[in-house]
Design a protein around this motif. Structure first.
Motif, PDB file in Angstrom:
ATOM      1  N   GLY A   1       2.853  -4.090   7.739  1.00 36.94           N
ATOM      2  CA  GLY A   1       3.524  -2.928   8.313  1.00 36.94           C
ATOM      3  C   GLY A   1       4.976  -2.799   7.917  1.00 36.94           C
ATOM      4  O   GLY A   1       5.590  -1.747   8.106  1.00 36.94           O
ATOM      5  N   MET A   2       5.563  -3.855   7.375  1.00 39.38           N
ATOM      6  CA  MET A   2       6.969  -3.804   6.973  1.00 39.38           C
ATOM      7  C   MET A   2       7.140  -3.041   5.651  1.00 39.38           C
ATOM      8  O   MET A   2       6.213  -2.920   4.863  1.00 39.38           O
ATOM      9  CB  MET A   2       7.531  -5.214   6.788  1.00 39.38           C
ATOM     10  CG  MET A   2       7.650  -6.044   8.055  1.00 39.38           C
ATOM     11  SD  MET A   2       8.423  -7.654   7.684  1.00 39.38           S
ATOM     12  CE  MET A   2       8.413  -8.407   9.300  1.00 39.38           C
ATOM     13  N   THR A   3       8.360  -2.548   5.416  1.00 42.71           N
ATOM     14  CA  THR A   3       8.707  -2.038   4.097  1.00 42.71           C
ATOM     15  C   THR A   3       8.918  -3.232   3.168  1.00 42.71           C
ATOM     16  O   THR A   3       9.026  -4.385   3.616  1.00 42.71           O
ATOM     17  CB  THR A   3       9.997  -1.209   4.131  1.00 42.71           C
ATOM     18  OG1 THR A   3      11.092  -2.067   4.491  1.00 42.71           O
ATOM     19  CG2 THR A   3       9.889  -0.065   5.143  1.00 42.71           C
ATOM     20  N   ILE A   4       9.013  -2.960   1.883  1.00 39.90           N
ATOM     21  CA  ILE A   4       9.233  -4.038   0.908  1.00 39.90           C
ATOM     22  C   ILE A   4      10.541  -4.763   1.199  1.00 39.90           C
ATOM     23  O   ILE A   4      10.598  -6.005   1.201  1.00 39.90           O
ATOM     24  CB  ILE A   4       9.228  -3.465  -0.530  1.00 39.90           C
ATOM     25  CG1 ILE A   4       7.812  -3.030  -0.923  1.00 39.90           C
ATOM     26  CG2 ILE A   4       9.766  -4.490  -1.534  1.00 39.90           C
ATOM     27  CD1 ILE A   4       7.720  -2.328  -2.263  1.00 39.90           C
ATOM     28  N   GLU A   5      11.591  -4.014   1.476  1.00 39.70           N
ATOM     29  CA  GLU A   5      12.888  -4.640   1.728  1.00 39.70           C
ATOM     30  C   GLU A   5      12.870  -5.467   3.007  1.00 39.70           C
ATOM     31  O   GLU A   5      13.462  -6.557   3.061  1.00 39.70           O
ATOM     32  CB  GLU A   5      14.000  -3.580   1.792  1.00 39.70           C
ATOM     33  CG  GLU A   5      14.304  -2.916   0.452  1.00 39.70           C
ATOM     34  CD  GLU A   5      14.613  -3.935  -0.634  1.00 39.70           C
ATOM     35  OE1 GLU A   5      15.423  -4.866  -0.377  1.00 39.70           O
ATOM     36  OE2 GLU A   5      14.038  -3.826  -1.739  1.00 39.70           O
ATOM     37  N   GLN A   6      12.203  -4.958   4.028  1.00 42.18           N
ATOM     38  CA  GLN A   6      12.094  -5.725   5.275  1.00 42.18           C
ATOM     39  C   GLN A   6      11.323  -7.025   5.050  1.00 42.18           C
ATOM     40  O   GLN A   6      11.692  -8.089   5.569  1.00 42.18           O
ATOM     41  CB  GLN A   6      11.394  -4.884   6.344  1.00 42.18           C
ATOM     42  CG  GLN A   6      12.236  -3.742   6.884  1.00 42.18           C
ATOM     43  CD  GLN A   6      11.422  -2.789   7.759  1.00 42.18           C
ATOM     44  OE1 GLN A   6      10.181  -2.732   7.665  1.00 42.18           O
ATOM     45  NE2 GLN A   6      12.110  -2.030   8.605  1.00 42.18           N
TER      46      GLN A   6
ATOM     47  N   ASP B   1       6.597   1.910  -4.191  1.00 40.99           N
ATOM     48  CA  ASP B   1       7.015   1.599  -2.829  1.00 40.99           C
ATOM     49  C   ASP B   1       5.817   1.700  -1.887  1.00 40.99           C
ATOM     50  O   ASP B   1       4.738   2.161  -2.250  1.00 40.99           O
ATOM     51  CB  ASP B   1       8.110   2.576  -2.408  1.00 40.99           C
ATOM     52  CG  ASP B   1       9.020   1.987  -1.347  1.00 40.99           C
ATOM     53  OD1 ASP B   1       8.735   0.862  -0.890  1.00 40.99           O
ATOM     54  OD2 ASP B   1       9.997   2.646  -0.959  1.00 40.99           O
ATOM     55  N   GLY B   2       6.013   1.251  -0.658  1.00 38.76           N
ATOM     56  CA  GLY B   2       4.933   1.324   0.318  1.00 38.76           C
ATOM     57  C   GLY B   2       5.140   0.364   1.477  1.00 38.76           C
ATOM     58  O   GLY B   2       6.247  -0.145   1.697  1.00 38.76           O
ATOM     59  N   ARG B   3       4.059   0.114   2.210  1.00 34.64           N
ATOM     60  CA  ARG B   3       4.085  -0.793   3.360  1.00 34.64           C
ATOM     61  C   ARG B   3       3.242  -2.022   3.069  1.00 34.64           C
ATOM     62  O   ARG B   3       2.267  -1.965   2.310  1.00 34.64           O
ATOM     63  CB  ARG B   3       3.532  -0.086   4.599  1.00 34.64           C
ATOM     64  CG  ARG B   3       4.379   1.082   5.079  1.00 34.64           C
ATOM     65  CD  ARG B   3       5.489   0.631   5.988  1.00 34.64           C
ATOM     66  NE  ARG B   3       6.381   1.723   6.357  1.00 34.64           N
ATOM     67  CZ  ARG B   3       7.375   1.597   7.229  1.00 34.64           C
ATOM     68  NH1 ARG B   3       7.593   0.414   7.824  1.00 34.64           N
ATOM     69  NH2 ARG B   3       8.152   2.618   7.516  1.00 34.64           N
ATOM     70  N   MET B   4       3.621  -3.127   3.697  1.00 34.38           N
ATOM     71  CA  MET B   4       2.937  -4.390   3.448  1.00 34.38           C
ATOM     72  C   MET B   4       1.559  -4.403   4.126  1.00 34.38           C
ATOM     73  O   MET B   4       1.402  -3.950   5.275  1.00 34.38           O
ATOM     74  CB  MET B   4       3.750  -5.573   3.965  1.00 34.38           C
ATOM     75  CG  MET B   4       5.180  -5.650   3.420  1.00 34.38           C
ATOM     76  SD  MET B   4       5.287  -5.641   1.626  1.00 34.38           S
ATOM     77  CE  MET B   4       4.357  -7.128   1.217  1.00 34.38           C
TER      78      MET B   4
ATOM     79  N   CYS C   1       0.849  -1.194   0.000  1.00 35.94           N
ATOM     80  CA  CYS C   1       0.000   0.000   0.000  1.00 35.94           C
ATOM     81  C   CYS C   1       0.889   1.250   0.000  1.00 35.94           C
ATOM     82  O   CYS C   1       1.817   1.346   0.812  1.00 35.94           O
ATOM     83  CB  CYS C   1      -0.904   0.006   1.229  1.00 35.94           C
ATOM     84  SG  CYS C   1      -2.069   1.396   1.260  1.00 35.94           S
ATOM     85  N   PRO C   2       0.639   2.185  -0.906  1.00 37.50           N
ATOM     86  CA  PRO C   2       1.445   3.423  -0.914  1.00 37.50           C
ATOM     87  C   PRO C   2       1.346   4.160   0.405  1.00 37.50           C
ATOM     88  O   PRO C   2       0.296   4.109   1.084  1.00 37.50           O
ATOM     89  CB  PRO C   2       0.825   4.243  -2.056  1.00 37.50           C
ATOM     90  CG  PRO C   2       0.024   3.280  -2.859  1.00 37.50           C
ATOM     91  CD  PRO C   2      -0.420   2.202  -1.925  1.00 37.50           C
ATOM     92  N   GLU C   3       2.415   4.847   0.800  1.00 35.50           N
ATOM     93  CA  GLU C   3       2.406   5.644   2.023  1.00 35.50           C
ATOM     94  C   GLU C   3       1.310   6.710   1.926  1.00 35.50           C
ATOM     95  O   GLU C   3       1.129   7.339   0.883  1.00 35.50           O
ATOM     96  CB  GLU C   3       3.772   6.318   2.229  1.00 35.50           C
ATOM     97  CG  GLU C   3       4.918   5.355   2.442  1.00 35.50           C
ATOM     98  CD  GLU C   3       4.919   4.718   3.832  1.00 35.50           C
ATOM     99  OE1 GLU C   3       4.046   5.099   4.650  1.00 35.50           O
ATOM    100  OE2 GLU C   3       5.783   3.854   4.083  1.00 35.50           O
ATOM    101  N   GLY C   4       0.569   6.867   3.017  1.00 36.53           N
ATOM    102  CA  GLY C   4      -0.486   7.876   3.050  1.00 36.53           C
ATOM    103  C   GLY C   4      -1.821   7.392   2.540  1.00 36.53           C
ATOM    104  O   GLY C   4      -2.826   8.114   2.650  1.00 36.53           O
ATOM    105  N   GLN C   5      -1.862   6.210   1.973  1.00 44.58           N
ATOM    106  CA  GLN C   5      -3.125   5.641   1.463  1.00 44.58           C
ATOM    107  C   GLN C   5      -3.753   4.770   2.547  1.00 44.58           C
ATOM    108  O   GLN C   5      -3.058   4.047   3.263  1.00 44.58           O
ATOM    109  CB  GLN C   5      -2.819   4.801   0.224  1.00 44.58           C
ATOM    110  CG  GLN C   5      -4.029   4.127  -0.400  1.00 44.58           C
ATOM    111  CD  GLN C   5      -4.737   5.013  -1.416  1.00 44.58           C
ATOM    112  OE1 GLN C   5      -4.115   5.856  -2.033  1.00 44.58           O
ATOM    113  NE2 GLN C   5      -6.041   4.841  -1.548  1.00 44.58           N
ATOM    114  N   ASP C   6      -5.080   4.818   2.668  1.00 47.14           N
ATOM    115  CA  ASP C   6      -5.789   3.982   3.637  1.00 47.14           C
ATOM    116  C   ASP C   6      -5.845   2.553   3.102  1.00 47.14           C
ATOM    117  O   ASP C   6      -6.435   2.299   2.050  1.00 47.14           O
ATOM    118  CB  ASP C   6      -7.203   4.510   3.830  1.00 47.14           C
ATOM    119  CG  ASP C   6      -7.976   3.697   4.883  1.00 47.14           C
ATOM    120  OD1 ASP C   6      -7.403   2.740   5.453  1.00 47.14           O
ATOM    121  OD2 ASP C   6      -9.158   4.029   5.112  1.00 47.14           O
TER     122      ASP C   6
END
Length: 874
Positions: free
Chosen positions: A398-403, A387-390, A368-373
């Motif tokens: 809640g993790m980043t893609i790399e994490q 990019d975004g959060r899982m 999910c892109p940052e800032g998007q619900d």
């Protein structure tokens, strides 16, 4: 002073004969001077040179002549990339031997190239179809075979059904053969390959060191090599749905973070699992056959509708034994890349999304892109690859893609099935080994023998070269070597039994992958190179050619140099230190009312109040002026170099090619601007002759001092010399020519003054004229030789040293400073460079703009920043 016009028809052949007779462009391998190797990609002898050749070879020639004048031992050779399908096709169409057709073309094109006035070392000339050349290529093939860099293997190949030969992936353009244009088919055949993949990482890493290559070329090679870091995952297959003997499906992915968005698995039509399933499913077998008919060239896959066939097989998600994914055979998965299988995460891959939308498999966003619900984030027709959060990913949320990538890798690496982990980190490359087998006659024979007892047997070195038979016929489709009654039948070198020669010949890109090394010592009959000579003369300091060779030729040459190093023929890795890709020559098109094209030679173009108008010279019929396009025979917008040289001379053609556009961009052919170049040649001729008259009264010794007029001319001459010198080194030829024109205007203004010039000015005119001729000599060498004689200089200008720049003359006597009042710019002031602060302050305060800005206020202080700014504070 002469009143005659410069006569290129008389001058150019005369100087070309003298250059040849004195062999002044022949370089010596034992020359003690520093070497400079300049090379243009050698031509295919198609029959005639085109105007693009004139541009390409002129660019290299300017650099070669300049570096020779700078004191380098310049290697500037020429040869012929002479094997290939056009000769064989010509043999079939014209009923002539490929060899005869090729050598007739070489003779014609060599004569044309000589007419351009190129400073080439013709003593090193060779054609790749000469057994004296390909003998060494065969020797290197056997060396590569012994070193494990050449192998024979069964592989899927691209088959051109018209040319009836194998094509490398690089030779398939938009799913069609690069020469024939036929739709390429997929076949499986035994093929000889060069193991270029052994150098995948090295070829990639070394691109960073090629800082004199165009960025676009390095990027193209990076993309073709295609390094990707990812995870190899072993998906367990549901045994209730799987053919006997199949228990798991391996996939390589660069996005293990998206595993919880998986909706399907897809495998290649050639995957063993697909073949096993098709054995019991006729409909699947028919689908696979259709996929193969369409082909699996990358260009076709990218543009074709995504299609799949549900095999009924289920794969089990590695993190959830109850999650089962359908396995499809898909037309967009290639066996050659990765493992021939993928998992599809449609929310974040457009290709996968197109597929699931067709088959109603749905999608689940997991990034999910940052800032998007996350609750309102949905995917419909456009995949999200940013990019975004899982999200929707269980323990990854809640993790980043790399994490998330790291967490998935750790978990799957720690889980073991059988004796191996479920996941394993891997590096994959898009690059595949280079298939060099071609089922054609006119190519370098592959020097191996097939024996029923001994299998593949190399031809002994002392039996090289394996030469092509000349008594072949082309009355049957396919490879004429296969049809020859005797050539392929031999005895085995090992057991003495009956055996057959390999009838495949090498891809012609092999011929051009090492020719630059052969040029360093083409007289060596025993070895492909003389290593110490090759190491001294290589790498090529400046290589010049079209960007269309950015992948095939340049990548293969980089591999070949490494392979030659591994087998002891050379001691370097990279063949080309500098690479320059020139633009094309383009021309507008002309069409009659019936849509047929006519050539520029048939058209008269006029400019009037209503714009440009074109009519046929014969009959006056009006024709439509079309788009400016790449010159082609089909559009008839070509210009014959012979006609241009016969009309205007080679120097005019050379000057136009260099002056009209930056050399890395396309140049638009214009008869008007060619005529302008011709007029400039005559202007230079007049100016040099006028300067020669003044030079006769100039003192022989350099004057002790120079007046303002002489000093101004000398500054212009040495300033032009400095700019042109640095411009040639940077290949900014059009800029160089602009500087020459500017300097010509300065000299013309001096020559146009009335009265007898003072001795110091006469001396400066002679110096300026000599410098001028040396400046345009690399571009217009014939005119320069003629002018050199007019100026009374000894020897040939082609052998003269480049003039020395007097750096003191480049220093300006004045400097212009920005003037500010209370921090705001109010003007500029020009003062002597040696002026001290009191003089500068007085000049600034005397400016009307400063007085107006101060408005009568008292000046508190004046701040002088040397050579830059003066700020008045009021």
């Amino acid at each position: 002073m002469t009143s005659e016009r410069y006569n290129a028809r008389d001058s150019e052949p005369r100087w070309q004969r003298q250059w040849d007779e004195e062999a002044i462009f022949a370089s010596k391998n034992d020359d003690s001077r520093p070497k400079y190797y300049v090379l243009e990609m050698f031509p295919y002898p198609s029959g005639r040179i085109h105007i693009g050749h004139v541009r390409n070879y002129t660019l290299g020639d300017v650099l070669a002549r300049f570096m020779r004048a700078k004191g380098f031992n310049v290697l500037h050779p020429m040869g012929w990339d002479a094997f290939g399908l056009p000769a064989e096709n010509a043999a079939i169409e014209r009923k002539v031997a490929p060899k005869a057709w090729t050598y007739d073309n070489i003779a014609t094109m060599k004569k044309q190239l000589r007419s351009i006035g190129l400073s080439l070392d013709w003593s090193r000339e060779f054609a790749t179809c000469d057994p004296a050349y390909y003998k060494h290529q065969q020797k290197m093939f056997l060396d590569f075979l012994r070193a494990g860099l050449a192998e024979r293997e069964k592989r899927k190949i691209n088959w051109d059904p018209v040319d009836m030969t194998v094509l490398a992936n690089e030779q398939v353009i938009d799913g069609r053969g690069w020469r024939s244009g036929a739709v390429v088919e997929q076949r499986e055949m035994n093929q000889w390959v060069f193991k270029i993949t052994k150098y995948s990482q090295e070829l990639l890493d070394a691109l960073d060191s090629l800082d004199r290559w165009p960025d676009k070329v390095r990027l193209m090679q990076r993309n073709w090599i295609g390094r990707s870091e990812g995870l190899l995952i072993r998906f367990l297959l549901d045994s209730a749905t799987t053919p006997a003997g199949e228990s798991e499906l391996k996939i390589f992915t660069t996005r293990p973070d998206t595993l919880f968005g998986a909706k399907f698995m897809a495998i290649s039509a050639d995957h063993p699992l697909a073949q096993a399933a098709a054995a019991k499913n006729p409909q699947l077998a028919e689908f696979i056959a259709e996929v193969k008919r369409i082909g699996t060239a990358q260009e076709i896959i990218d543009t074709a509708e995504k299609q799949g066939f549900d095999t009924g097989i289920k794969a089990i998600h590695p993190f959830d034994p109850n999650w089962k994914l359908p396995v499809y055979v898909a037309n967009f998965v290639l066996m050659e890349y990765g493992t021939g299988a993928i998992f599809g995460c449609p929310a974040h891959d457009q290709r996968d999304l197109d597929f699931v939308n067709k088959y109603n498999l749905g999608n689940t966003p997991v990034v999910c892109p940052e800032g998007q619900d996350p609750k309102s984030f949905v995917i419909s027709d456009t995949a999200y690859d940013g990019d975004g959060r899982m999200i929707n990913s269980r323990f990854l949320d809640g993790m980043t893609i790399e994490q998330a990538k790291e967490e998935v890798a750790k978990r799957l690496e720690s889980e073991v099935r059988g004796n191996a982990p479920i996941g394993e980190r891997q590096v994959n490359f898009r690059l595949r080994d280079w298939g060099i087998s071609r089922q054609r006659y006119w190519g370098c024979p592959i020097p191996v023998i097939h024996c029923p007892k001994c299998d593949v047997v190399p031809v002994p070195d002392d039996q090289l070269p394996v030469t092509l038979p000349e008594d072949v016929t082309f009355d049957k489709p396919g490879n004429a070597l296969d049809h020859h009654p005797t050539w392929k039948h031999v005895t085995c070198p090992k057991c003495g039994g009956k055996a057959q020669r390999e009838t495949d010949t090498m891809d012609t890109f092999v011929d051009s992958s090492w020719y630059f090394a052969r040029f360093t010592d083409p007289w060596n009959e025993r070895s492909p190179t003389t290593p110490d000579v090759a190491d001294r003369m290589m790498p090529v300091d400046q290589y010049i050619g079209g960007v269309e060779h950015a992948i095939l030729h340049l990548l293969y040459s980089r591999f070949f140099t490494r392979a030659m190093k591994a087998t002891g023929h050379i001691s370097m890795d990279e063949p080309f230190a500098g690479m320059f890709t020139q633009g094309m020559v383009v021309h507008e098109t002309y069409q009659k009312a019936d849509g047929t094209y006519v050539t520029p030679a048939e058209v008269k173009v006029e400019t009037g109040g209503n714009g440009r108008r074109a009519t046929l010279l014969d009959g006056g019929e009006e024709v439509t002026i079309g788009a400016i396009e790449k010159m082609s025979k089909s559009k008839k917008n070509t210009v014959d170099p012979d006609d241009i040289i016969a009309t205007y001379g080679a120097d005019v053609a050379r000057w136009f090619m260099l002056s009209d556009s930056p050399p890395d961009r396309d140049v638009i052919w214009s008869d008007e601007r060619v005529q302008g170049a011709s007029r400039f040649v005559q202007r230079l001729w007049r100016l040099v002759n006028e300067s020669a008259e003044i030079a006769k009264i100039a003192p022989a010794a350099r004057p002790a001092s120079f007046g303002a007029d002489a000093l101004g001319l000398r500054k212009a001459a040495h300033g032009a010399l400095d700019k042109v010198s640095s411009g040639i080194e940077r290949l900014h030829f059009n800029v160089c020519l602009a500087h020459i024109r500017e300097f010509t205007n300065v000299l013309a203004e001096v020559l146009g003054r009335e009265g007898k010039p003072a001795p110091d000015l006469a001396w400066a005119v002679r110096e300026a004229a000599i410098i001028l001729v040396q400046l345009f000599a690399p571009m217009m060498p014939h005119l320069a030789e003629e002018c050199w004689q007019v100026l009374g200089q000894s020897g040939l200008i082609s052998e003269a040293s480049w003039p020395q720049i007097e750096r003191d003359l480049l220093v300006e006597d004045t400097v212009t400073l920005v003037v500010q009042v209370n921090g705001k710019k109010r003007g500029d002031v020009t003062v002597p460079r040696v002026a001290q602060n009191p003089e500068i302050e007085a000049a600034v305060l005397a400016l009307d703009a400063v007085k107006l800005a101060l408005g009568g206020k008292t000046v508190r202080k004046v701040i002088v920043v040397p050579m830059r700014i003066v700020n008045v504070v009021g």
